[in-house]
Design an enzyme around this catalytic site. Sequence first.
Site, short mmCIF file in Angstrom:
data_model
loop_
_atom_site.label_atom_id
_atom_site.label_comp_id
_atom_site.label_asym_id
_atom_site.label_seq_id
_atom_site.Cartn_x
_atom_site.Cartn_y
_atom_site.Cartn_z
N LYS B 85 0.81 -1.22 0.00
CA LYS B 85 0.00 0.00 0.00
C LYS B 85 0.85 1.27 0.00
O LYS B 85 0.42 2.31 -0.50
CB LYS B 85 -0.95 0.01 1.20
CG LYS B 85 -2.00 -1.09 1.17
CD LYS B 85 -3.02 -0.88 0.06
CE LYS B 85 -4.17 -1.88 0.15
NZ LYS B 85 -5.06 -1.82 -1.03
N GLU B 107 -10.03 5.63 2.75
CA GLU B 107 -10.74 4.51 3.34
C GLU B 107 -9.71 3.45 3.69
O GLU B 107 -8.61 3.44 3.14
CB GLU B 107 -11.74 3.93 2.33
CG GLU B 107 -11.19 2.86 1.36
CD GLU B 107 -10.19 3.39 0.34
OE1 GLU B 107 -10.11 4.62 0.17
OE2 GLU B 107 -9.48 2.57 -0.28
N SER B 374 1.77 -9.65 -0.50
CA SER B 374 1.42 -8.22 -0.52
C SER B 374 1.62 -7.54 0.82
O SER B 374 1.81 -6.32 0.87
CB SER B 374 -0.03 -8.05 -0.98
OG SER B 374 -0.89 -8.81 -0.16
#
Lengths: 258, 394
Positions: B85, B107, B374
């Site tokens: 991210k 969000e 991830s």
Amino acid sequence: MTKIKSAFENKKAFIAYLSAGDPDLETTEKLIYEMEKNGADLIEIGIPFSDPVAEGPVIQEADLRALKSGTTTEKIFDMVERIRPNVKIPLVFLTYCNSIFGYGTEKFTQKCEQIGIDGLIVPDVPYEEREELAPFCEKHNIDLIALVAPTSEERVYKIAKASQGFLYIVSSLGVTGVRDKIETDIEGIVKAAKSVSDIPCAIGFGISTPEQAEEMCKYADGVIIGSAIVKIIGQYGKDSIAPVGEYIRSIAKVCHNF
Amino acid sequence: MSKGRFGVHGGQYIPETLMNAVDDLEKEYEHYKNDRQFNKELTELYNEYAGRPSLLYYAGKMTEDLGGAKIYLKREDLNHTGSHKINNALGQALLARKMGKTRLIAETGAGQHGVATATVAALMGMECEIFMGKTDTERQALNVYRMELLGAKVHPVTSGTMTLKDAVNETFREWVSRIDDTHYVIGSVMGPHPFPTMVRDFQAVISREIKAQILEKEGRLPDAVLACVGGGSNAIGAFYHFIGDKNVRLIGCEAAGLGVDRPENAATMANGRLGIFHGMKSYFCQNEFGQIAPVYSISAGLDYPGIGPEHADLKDTGRAEYVPVTDEEAVNAFEYLSRTEGIIPAIESSHAIAHALKLAPTMGKDQIMVVNISGRGDKDVAAIARYRGVDIHD
């Protein structure tokens, strides 16, 4: 002239909103009659959506109540079909794009025409995406009512040109809901719209009191009230017919005497 | 057809109030993406702050144990803040700063994107507010406190199903009410154009690195690349530079919750149909009237009823495959990788590992598979313990 434009003839129009099925469709039916009787010139019937991104808490909760009570698009169509012969004023649907697309846009607009719905307001379909709906609306004689916002700037011109029925002017930033003050240059937006189109302009978002309605009548051809009505329905539920009627009368009086 | 299309998918289905904001964003992004100074700054942030390039690790024990394809793990879990991210958060925040924005909103589902955004806001001296479903603030309490430590204000979202979809709704509502100084850092390859393209470009660094690293280690491209998909940002990042290499299988692993045949799942590709929501046309889990379905997954990050429009197109064209993975399979994979390689993966990434456990043994020893890890799994330890009926105080 479309039926919707006729609502603006010789007076300032009062446009009233309610979420269909809140608290149930029987009450919605009675409320629509009551709204017309007390002077509403056009009614926006909200088809409740699971995720109404442009709505504040009042209408979000109404949509949720309606969905919980088992309201579906199909049942709303049935209700409108039943009452339409007895209601003279224009009726439009307000809903989100996926309610229409998920049902099937051709089937949805065809049904609207069949039951006597005059227009559609779809807050999540901006000018750039209007082709998603416009060809279907055209085919079935439904006005596709466009929205302009305080942030629209030079976009007002093309949106006003394309809008049908009326132009929905969003009074303020943010989501729907009652506000103390409206600070947008509404006059400027109306002027820009009128320079390219003779479309009636109605102002919505944040209006609740007769005083605010009167103030907005100075600038525009009509006022739209949603959350303030839905709040009364939320408070009184099935017994909201009389208090909603009274409220509608208080606003209609201001608009029609303006 | 409007802008930002991937086949029939994509577009800009948003309230008029936001249209000028996304138009501005598109113009600025189109300018800066080719701007040498911008790219230099972003690369510096990637390398000096986020710790890129991330490792491409040969998982020898796992390879041996499964007895099939050679398995490499792309270690996005080793990035600063513990997931992919940060790649997107850095890119968008840098762009927002160039645009003169002083406030970031976002969000978050599992909290990884919220943490990444809060981190970058702290670094760049920007205000930050994060919207997180109340259910998720409870299952990821540690990440809430982490965001607060970083100076962000966290709003628990109590509307709807109180998960990721509702957090997105609420962040859009916030953006509509305050646009001038605020940029919405969308956390995945979703939303209205230009977000799906822009976020993909910021995440594409993953496949750019994989390609260079695998060519260096093996002298050839992999046979398959696996990644988990919710909105789909780590997957598109891992796939992007291989899309033109037709011999590389691209496999997205989506959350099947309690099973694709049960109501409690979030398997959009298996169960969704074409719809229009959150600014885009794509596949969504929905009922016959277009109401968005409540979805479920043990992974808060994959617990989303839609998928990014580029993935929807990759499915339509058959270029990528999408497979469902259940909670149980993901938890088993979480434990497997922890014990086999000493790597605790995020429960999201565990969905990709779970499919690797099935696929690798069916492949030849001369074949190569890359699995994108991830994120790291520290945040999930308490939830996995709960899943296994172990009572720990987190």
